[in-house]
Design an enzyme around this catalytic site. Structure first.
Site, PDB file in Angstrom:
ATOM      1  N   GLY A 245       0.647  -1.164   0.147  1.00  0.00           N
ATOM      2  CA  GLY A 245      -0.041   0.039   0.197  1.00  0.00           C
ATOM      3  C   GLY A 245       0.758   1.149  -0.035  1.00  0.00           C
ATOM      4  O   GLY A 245       0.106   2.250   0.178  1.00  0.00           O
ATOM      5  N   GLU A 287       4.541  -6.490   1.678  1.00  0.00           N
ATOM      6  CA  GLU A 287       4.229  -6.821   0.308  1.00  0.00           C
ATOM      7  C   GLU A 287       3.838  -5.750  -0.442  1.00  0.00           C
ATOM      8  O   GLU A 287       2.671  -5.543  -1.017  1.00  0.00           O
ATOM      9  CB  GLU A 287       3.190  -8.207   0.247  1.00  0.00           C
ATOM     10  CG  GLU A 287       1.623  -7.788   1.251  1.00  0.00           C
ATOM     11  CD  GLU A 287       1.045  -8.976   0.918  1.00  0.00           C
ATOM     12  OE1 GLU A 287       1.337  -9.999   0.912  1.00  0.00           O
ATOM     13  OE2 GLU A 287      -0.097  -8.616   1.260  1.00  0.00           O
ATOM     14  N   PRO A 288       4.748  -4.836  -0.882  1.00  0.00           N
ATOM     15  CA  PRO A 288       4.668  -3.561  -1.863  1.00  0.00           C
ATOM     16  C   PRO A 288       4.390  -4.304  -3.258  1.00  0.00           C
ATOM     17  O   PRO A 288       4.974  -5.231  -3.581  1.00  0.00           O
ATOM     18  CB  PRO A 288       6.007  -2.863  -1.817  1.00  0.00           C
ATOM     19  CG  PRO A 288       7.014  -3.996  -1.445  1.00  0.00           C
ATOM     20  CD  PRO A 288       6.159  -4.986  -0.437  1.00  0.00           C
ATOM     21  N   ARG A 327      -7.091   3.010 -15.402  1.00  0.00           N
ATOM     22  CA  ARG A 327      -7.062   3.678 -13.871  1.00  0.00           C
ATOM     23  C   ARG A 327      -7.834   5.252 -13.852  1.00  0.00           C
ATOM     24  O   ARG A 327      -8.431   5.404 -12.911  1.00  0.00           O
ATOM     25  CB  ARG A 327      -5.385   3.866 -13.335  1.00  0.00           C
ATOM     26  CG  ARG A 327      -4.772   2.552 -13.425  1.00  0.00           C
ATOM     27  CD  ARG A 327      -3.751   2.566 -12.563  1.00  0.00           C
ATOM     28  NE  ARG A 327      -3.803   3.068 -11.279  1.00  0.00           N
ATOM     29  CZ  ARG A 327      -3.686   4.126 -10.567  1.00  0.00           C
ATOM     30  NH1 ARG A 327      -3.215   4.851 -11.563  1.00  0.00           N
ATOM     31  NH2 ARG A 327      -3.718   4.188  -9.351  1.00  0.00           N
ATOM     32  N   CYS A 358     -14.782   3.621 -28.141  1.00  0.00           N
ATOM     33  CA  CYS A 358     -15.908   4.122 -28.321  1.00  0.00           C
ATOM     34  C   CYS A 358     -16.722   4.478 -26.913  1.00  0.00           C
ATOM     35  O   CYS A 358     -17.579   3.635 -26.415  1.00  0.00           O
ATOM     36  CB  CYS A 358     -17.019   3.295 -29.114  1.00  0.00           C
ATOM     37  SG  CYS A 358     -16.394   3.470 -30.951  1.00  0.00           S
ATOM     38  N   TYR A 387      -0.455  -1.573 -12.297  1.00  0.00           N
ATOM     39  CA  TYR A 387      -1.627  -1.712 -12.447  1.00  0.00           C
ATOM     40  C   TYR A 387      -2.042  -1.066 -13.853  1.00  0.00           C
ATOM     41  O   TYR A 387      -3.006  -0.507 -13.934  1.00  0.00           O
ATOM     42  CB  TYR A 387      -2.479  -1.159 -11.403  1.00  0.00           C
ATOM     43  CG  TYR A 387      -2.170  -1.660  -9.947  1.00  0.00           C
ATOM     44  CD1 TYR A 387      -2.562  -2.993  -9.663  1.00  0.00           C
ATOM     45  CD2 TYR A 387      -1.293  -0.836  -8.961  1.00  0.00           C
ATOM     46  CE1 TYR A 387      -2.279  -3.462  -8.431  1.00  0.00           C
ATOM     47  CE2 TYR A 387      -1.178  -1.701  -7.606  1.00  0.00           C
ATOM     48  CZ  TYR A 387      -1.443  -2.908  -7.450  1.00  0.00           C
ATOM     49  OH  TYR A 387      -1.270  -3.221  -6.214  1.00  0.00           O
TER      50      TYR A 387
HETATM   51  N1  LLP Z   1      -1.304  -7.231  -0.437  1.00  0.00           N
HETATM   52  C1  LLP Z   1      -2.449  -6.979  -0.713  1.00  0.00           C
HETATM   53  C2  LLP Z   1      -3.100  -8.039   0.134  1.00  0.00           C
HETATM   54  C3  LLP Z   1      -3.186  -6.330  -1.789  1.00  0.00           C
HETATM   55  O1  LLP Z   1      -4.483  -6.457  -1.969  1.00  0.00           O
HETATM   56  C4  LLP Z   1      -2.288  -5.372  -2.416  1.00  0.00           C
HETATM   57  C5  LLP Z   1      -2.883  -4.578  -3.445  1.00  0.00           C
HETATM   58  C6  LLP Z   1      -1.129  -5.341  -2.165  1.00  0.00           C
HETATM   59  C7  LLP Z   1      -0.435  -6.098  -1.256  1.00  0.00           C
HETATM   60  C8  LLP Z   1      -0.315  -4.372  -2.842  1.00  0.00           C
HETATM   61  O2  LLP Z   1      -0.748  -2.971  -2.459  1.00  0.00           O
HETATM   62  P1  LLP Z   1       0.439  -1.968  -3.351  1.00  0.00           P
HETATM   63  O3  LLP Z   1       1.660  -1.787  -2.796  1.00  0.00           O
HETATM   64  O4  LLP Z   1       0.468  -2.265  -4.426  1.00  0.00           O
HETATM   65  O5  LLP Z   1      -0.392  -0.555  -3.118  1.00  0.00           O
HETATM   66  N2  LLP Z   1      -5.611  -1.377  -8.989  1.00  0.00           N
HETATM   67  C9  LLP Z   1      -5.510  -0.364  -8.048  1.00  0.00           C
HETATM   68  C10 LLP Z   1      -4.663  -0.731  -6.833  1.00  0.00           C
HETATM   69  C11 LLP Z   1      -5.198  -1.943  -6.178  1.00  0.00           C
HETATM   70  C12 LLP Z   1      -4.564  -2.524  -5.147  1.00  0.00           C
HETATM   71  C13 LLP Z   1      -4.982  -3.992  -4.690  1.00  0.00           C
HETATM   72  N3  LLP Z   1      -4.435  -4.609  -3.570  1.00  0.00           N
HETATM   73  C14 LLP Z   1      -5.001   0.963  -8.586  1.00  0.00           C
HETATM   74  O6  LLP Z   1      -4.599   0.746  -9.771  1.00  0.00           O
HETATM   75  O7  LLP Z   1      -4.807   1.853  -8.042  1.00  0.00           O
END
Ligand code: LLP
Length: 428
Positions: A245, A287-288, A327, A358, A387
């Site tokens: 996150g 978990e980034p 996005r 379209c 993403y």
């Molecule tokens: N761990 C879990 C359980 C998750 O669900 C996610 C992301 C991550 C780690 C990694 O999060 P990050 O570090 O990438 O923020 N499609 C959306 C983002 C959805 C995130 C889903 N889960 C976007 O394009 O902003």
């Protein structure tokens, strides 16, 4: 000059990883995703080094591969000693095909199917991150011997991010909340099942979070919950996965967070609470996803039309759009963009970057400033490494773009462009 280190300007042209974007567009066509491998590796190391420094009882970094999944990326992150968060049999299959060490894969998801669980177990997945009671029952039934799991817990944190990517609040489809008393019940149930090895807990509070406080809070609440489990059941949790996150800078105005600092303060919080509660410090996992790949990528497009609607706004239409980057349509996301051949000129032209579908909401960004541009110019949208490819579709039967990786100043094709044949290959 650019918020992303892999970009610079040479002879007025935008370069990525030392390669001229105009040359890339000429060689591979557009649209293309271009990624700098060195940046991905550097991002991995920020996290692995932080864990080495701040997690007293060791730990691991998982790449959340939903941010970007194709064979090559699993090879890169494995070489950097990361594990991987996978969320479907398809991601697992891709990781396996790349030779990824499956014992370092964690299988996530709030509704794994029977066949997902079977596929994971058959392939000796390292760990399931279990969302609910039904899943516990299914794993207990399918596994022939003890299967390592973490329980996904909702700590009850309302992180300030878009509601579609907020996951740590009590009222979430993910995990089991502490606040309602259900988390302790699922922990007790997990401990009662013969084929379940409850190694630890997991939480993930949301995505694109640009503040430290929610992360500190998550670390705090989760360690207190470990203490509660110990008090009630006598069982001590030995692994804590605090999720991903960590937000990235998409535009100049975003005030980024420092990932090393973020890991440090989370680890410090866990250590402090463990001392206070007489707990062993758990093995810590982070978990980034986005922050490993977002700033390593750009998307190159060719501009088709520049439409100045007198008295209203300007539309710059490109040869991609929501199929390669949904996005904006989903989250109203913001981006910066550059006209690649005039990257040293001032950005005086305000426009909406429109795609070719379209669909009138098919934008990549609204009201952004770019250099003056015309039909035939190559345009780069920045920070598209996360993403984008992983969320791409074939809407309007548009083939997905390739991924071109830059390594040591040279491009290589990491994912081929889809062909028209690919588009119809499952059609009867
Ligand atoms: N761990 C879990 C359980 C998750 O669900 C996610 C992301 C991550 C780690 C990694 O999060 P990050 O570090 O990438 O923020 N499609 C959306 C983002 C959805 C995130 C889903 N889960 C976007 O394009 O902003």
């Amino acid at each position: 000059m650019f918020i992303n280190e892999c970009l610079n300007i040479k002879n007025g042209h935008l370069n990525i990883g030392g390669v001229d974007t105009l040359d890339l567009a000429a060689e591979f066509g557009t649209p293309i995703y271009v990624m700098d491998e060195q940046t991905i590796r550097k991002n991995c190391r920020v996290y692995t080094e932080a864990v080495k420094k701040y997690a007293p009882n060791s730990g691991m970094v998982l790449f959340a591969s939903k941010a970007l999944s194709f064979k090559g990326i699993y090879k890169i992150v494995a070489e950097e000693n990361l594990g991987s968060d996978i969320v479907s049999s398809g991601e697992l299959y891709t990781a396996i095909s790349a030779g990824f060490p499956i014992e370092r894969a964690y299988f996530h998801g709030n509704n794994k199917t029977y066949s997902d669980i079977k596929f994971g177990i058959d392939n000796k997945i390292g760990c399931f991150v279990v969302d609910n009671m039904e899943e516990l029952d299914a794993i207990n039934q399918i596994a022939a011997k003890k299967q390592k799991i973490l329980l996904r817990i909702t700590p009850g944190i309302d992180a300030h991010t878009h509601k579609a990517v907020r996951t740590g609040n009590v009222d979430s489809k993910f995990g089991t909340p502490i606040a309602t008393g259900q988390a302790i019940e699922i922990a007790k149930y997990a401990l009662s099942l013969p084929n379940i090895e409850l190694a630890g807990l997991h939480c993930h509070i949301g995505s694109q979070i640009l503040e430290y406080e929610p992360f500190i809070l998550a670390a705090d609440i989760m360690t207190r919950f470990i203490a509660e489990i110990k008090k009630i059941t006598g069982y001590e949790i030995r692994e804590l996965n605090l999720g991903g996150g960590y937000g990235v800078r998409y535009i100049e105005e975003h005030i980024g967070i420092d990932f090393d600092t973020c890991i440090k303060i989370m680890c410090d919080t866990v250590v402090k609470n463990c001392k206070e509660n007489d707990l062993q410090i758990p093995y810590l996992i982070f978990e980034p996803g986005r922050s490993i790949v977002a700033n390593a990528g750009i998307t190159l497009y060719t501009i088709g039309s520049v439409k100045e609607i007198t008295g209203f706004k300007n539309y710059v239409s490109v040869d991609g759009g929501m199929p390669d980057n949904p996005r904006y349509a989903l989250y109203g996301s913001v981006y910066e963009a550059e006209v690649c051949g005039r990257a040293d000129e001032p950005k005086n032209f305000e426009c909406t970057l429109a795609g070719r579908c379209c669909e009138s909401g098919d934008f990549i960004a609204e009201n952004i400033k770019v250099q003056s541009c015309r039909c035939g110019d190559i345009l780069a949208v920045l920070t598209t490494g996360a993403y984008n490819y992983s969320m791409a579709s074939n809407y309007n039967r548009i083939p997905r773009p390739p991924i071109i990786m830059i390594k040591d100043g040279k491009p290589y094709i990491a994912v081929e462009r889809e062909s028209f044949e690919d588009l119809i290959k499952n059609d009867k």
